[in-house]
Structure formats: structure tokens, C-alpha cells
Design a protein around this motif. Sequence first.
Motif, short mmCIF file in Angstrom:
data_model
loop_
_atom_site.label_atom_id
_atom_site.label_comp_id
_atom_site.label_asym_id
_atom_site.label_seq_id
_atom_site.Cartn_x
_atom_site.Cartn_y
_atom_site.Cartn_z
N THR A 13 -15.62 6.70 -11.85
CA THR A 13 -16.75 6.53 -11.42
C THR A 13 -17.26 5.02 -11.88
N VAL A 14 -17.01 4.21 -12.45
CA VAL A 14 -17.02 2.84 -12.21
C VAL A 14 -16.53 1.63 -10.49
N HIS A 15 -15.09 2.15 -10.56
CA HIS A 15 -15.23 2.26 -9.03
C HIS A 15 -15.84 2.76 -7.68
N GLN A 16 -16.23 3.92 -7.77
CA GLN A 16 -17.10 5.07 -7.45
C GLN A 16 -18.14 4.35 -6.58
N GLN A 17 -19.11 3.41 -7.82
CA GLN A 17 -20.26 2.86 -7.60
C GLN A 17 -20.37 1.56 -7.17
N ARG A 18 -18.87 0.49 -7.22
CA ARG A 18 -18.49 -0.08 -7.39
C ARG A 18 -18.25 -0.28 -5.60
N ALA A 19 -17.72 0.80 -5.19
CA ALA A 19 -17.51 0.20 -3.69
C ALA A 19 -18.45 1.34 -2.86
N GLU A 20 -19.32 2.28 -4.02
CA GLU A 20 -20.54 2.04 -3.22
C GLU A 20 -21.81 1.17 -2.78
N GLN A 21 -21.74 0.30 -3.86
CA GLN A 21 -22.82 -0.81 -4.17
C GLN A 21 -21.91 -1.84 -2.85
N ALA A 22 -20.64 -2.14 -3.05
CA ALA A 22 -19.60 -3.36 -1.80
C ALA A 22 -20.43 -2.85 -0.58
N LEU A 23 -20.12 -1.53 0.09
CA LEU A 23 -20.10 -1.15 1.13
C LEU A 23 -21.71 -0.79 1.25
N ALA A 24 -23.13 -0.55 0.95
CA ALA A 24 -24.27 -1.08 1.44
C ALA A 24 -24.61 -2.67 1.92
N SER A 25 -23.62 -3.08 0.64
CA SER A 25 -23.98 -5.24 1.81
C SER A 25 -23.20 -5.12 2.54
N ALA A 26 -22.34 -5.08 2.71
CA ALA A 26 -21.65 -4.43 3.50
C ALA A 26 -22.33 -4.85 4.92
N LEU A 27 -22.64 -3.09 5.63
CA LEU A 27 -23.22 -2.55 6.21
C LEU A 27 -25.01 -3.22 6.57
N PRO A 28 -25.44 -3.51 8.07
CA PRO A 28 -26.59 -4.07 8.19
C PRO A 28 -27.75 -3.04 7.62
N ALA A 29 -28.43 -3.76 7.38
CA ALA A 29 -29.79 -3.60 6.66
C ALA A 29 -30.18 -2.13 8.13
N ALA A 30 -31.10 -1.79 7.59
CA ALA A 30 -31.32 -0.85 8.56
C ALA A 30 -32.22 -1.16 9.46
N ASP A 31 -33.65 -2.20 8.90
CA ASP A 31 -34.84 -2.45 9.50
C ASP A 31 -34.39 -3.60 10.35
N THR A 32 -33.06 -4.11 10.79
CA THR A 32 -32.15 -5.07 10.94
C THR A 32 -31.86 -4.80 12.39
N PRO A 33 -32.75 -5.13 13.80
CA PRO A 33 -32.13 -4.67 15.51
C PRO A 33 -30.62 -4.86 16.05
N PRO A 34 -30.36 -3.82 16.23
CA PRO A 34 -30.76 -2.61 16.38
C PRO A 34 -31.15 -1.24 15.60
N GLN A 35 -32.29 -1.28 15.17
CA GLN A 35 -32.77 -0.41 14.30
C GLN A 35 -31.71 1.06 13.87
N ARG A 36 -31.90 1.79 14.92
CA ARG A 36 -31.48 3.11 15.36
C ARG A 36 -29.96 3.15 14.87
N LEU A 37 -28.94 2.46 15.61
CA LEU A 37 -27.61 1.71 15.29
C LEU A 37 -27.86 1.55 13.67
N HIS A 38 -28.17 0.69 13.32
CA HIS A 38 -27.86 0.37 12.03
C HIS A 38 -28.14 1.49 10.93
N ALA A 39 -30.02 2.03 11.42
CA ALA A 39 -29.79 3.50 10.05
C ALA A 39 -28.13 4.35 10.89
N ALA A 40 -27.68 4.68 11.65
CA ALA A 40 -26.99 4.96 11.86
C ALA A 40 -25.80 5.10 10.92
N MET A 41 -26.05 3.57 11.37
CA MET A 41 -24.56 3.61 10.30
C MET A 41 -24.32 3.85 8.57
#
Length: 296
Positions: A13-41
Motif C-alpha cells: 500500500t505504501v509503495h503503490q501510493q508512492r508510485a502513484e504520486q511519482a507518476l502524477a509528478s512525472a506526467l505533464p499537467a492536464a492544463d499544459t499545452p497540448p491539453q487534450r494529449l496531456h489529459a489523455a496521458m
Amino acid sequence: MTTSSILFEQWATVHQQRAEQALASALPAADTPPQRLHAAMRYAVLGGGKRVRALLSYAAAELVGAPASSADAAAVAVELIHAFSLVHDDMPCMDDDDLRRGKPSCHKQYGDATALLVGDALQALAFQCLAETAAAQALTQVQILAQATGSRGMCGGQDIDLQSTGQLLTRDALETMHQYKTGALIRAAALLGAYAADHTQEQHIQLLDQYSQNMGLAFQVVDDILDATADTQTLGKTAGKDALQEKSTYVSLLGIDEAKALVKTLYEQSLQSLAGFGPQADSLRGIARFICERPF
């Protein structure tokens, strides 16, 4: 539930949460152009999945004495490659599935063209994450992940799968296909974690290689069993598609009982690979148990 099972669940559980947070940080924000592609990622990667491959990276790092922070890039990279493979696998030209992780597949939500670009972008981002760490063994990590992803790994296995639809494969041919399609990335997940350390002993690599090859095959056999026995809600994807598409599986080749016996054998062999290690391998043992004891 045993003490070891409880401890593993807490660790996972601890490491799944750690991975989720790391993924969220690594992925471009949904409002960063091109927004649709980043939201889909972000749609394709976040908020679903068991993060087994990330857990393998963290557990392998543990085995070699490296901190979890050193394995974050490995965990992120392998999960991004896995998500890319699922996005493309679900598309009409591949397995054509409308569901993934209990929600509409990426191409159903965003269209085929965007889904194609999502997979391409996730693959590129995976290698960027490894390269940017400047870790001592980052180049080795990049090489391992590249081979596991390409024609001698996951993509090659996917091609064999597509070309073999409607054919009855031999057991050796089926095993080769799944060593590429599923096993290569699971093996890479473990090795990436081990190479997250500044220095890695060859003995650790050899035993992790044995362990992860058994786990990669076991994961696929269990998937074949679940596809034949579980419902769509439980799987989070369309159940029974292997039989509908006339694909060779361990169930079609061996039958349910013999397929389950094979899982047990692979589990025992994976534990044997870890026999020389003490508590530092407990997380790897827990992952093996989790993979092989998923309810049939």
C-alpha cells in the motif's frame, strides 16, 4: 491472514501510493499545452492498476540495499511503458477492447488518433525519466528497458500474438510469446530496481533474473485462468476475449487444473531463487504470493 501477508499488504500500500504520486509528478499537467494529449496521458496512467511492476522495482531495490527514492524513476518508467502498451493493445487494430481498469479504454474516451499519440508520448517519457536521474547505472537501465519494450521484448510478443490468432501454438511457442509479451517487462521491472543502486552485485542480478522470469510466466498463466473464469467486473476489462478471438492460452493448451499446477510450480521456483536471502527479500516473496494467489 498471516503476519507476513499483513506486513506485505502494508508495504504494498505504501509503495503503490508512492508510485502513484511519482507518476502524477512525472506526467505533464492536464492544463499544459497540448491539453487534450496531456489529459489523455493522465487518464491512461493514473487512478488504476495494481502497480505490480512498480512494486517489483521497489522490492528489487530493497534487496540490493538501495532506498526507495533511488527506485522512483525505475518504477515510473516501467509503469509508463506498461500503460503505453495497454493503450495500444486496446485499440481496434489490436485487441479492440472498450474497457481497461474498469473504465472506457483510452481510444474510446479520446479517439483513436489521440490514443495512438498517448502511447507514443508515454514511451518517450519513460526513457526521459530514467535518463534525467543521472544515476550511476542509468545507461544500463535505459538499455534494459529498451530491449524489454522493443521487437525482442513486449512489441515482439505482441506481434507474435497477432500473427498467431486462430492457430494452436505448441507449449514452447506459447511460452516464447509470453516471455516477450508479458515476461520481458516484468523482468525489466525487477532489474531496473536492482540497477537503481550505485553498484549491483552480479549474484543479485542472476537470482533476480531467475525470479522475475518465473514471475513473468506465472503472471500470464494466472491472467489466462482469470480470463476464462472471472467476470468483466472483476477483471476491469472484457472477460472471455481469448476464447472469443481463438487465441492460444495456457488454459486452452493445458486445461484449468494443469494451468493452476503450473502456477504453483513457478511460485515454488521463484521462492527458491530467493532462498539465500533473508528479510530483505520478503517484499519479493510477497509479490510472488500476490501474483500467484490472485483468486481464480
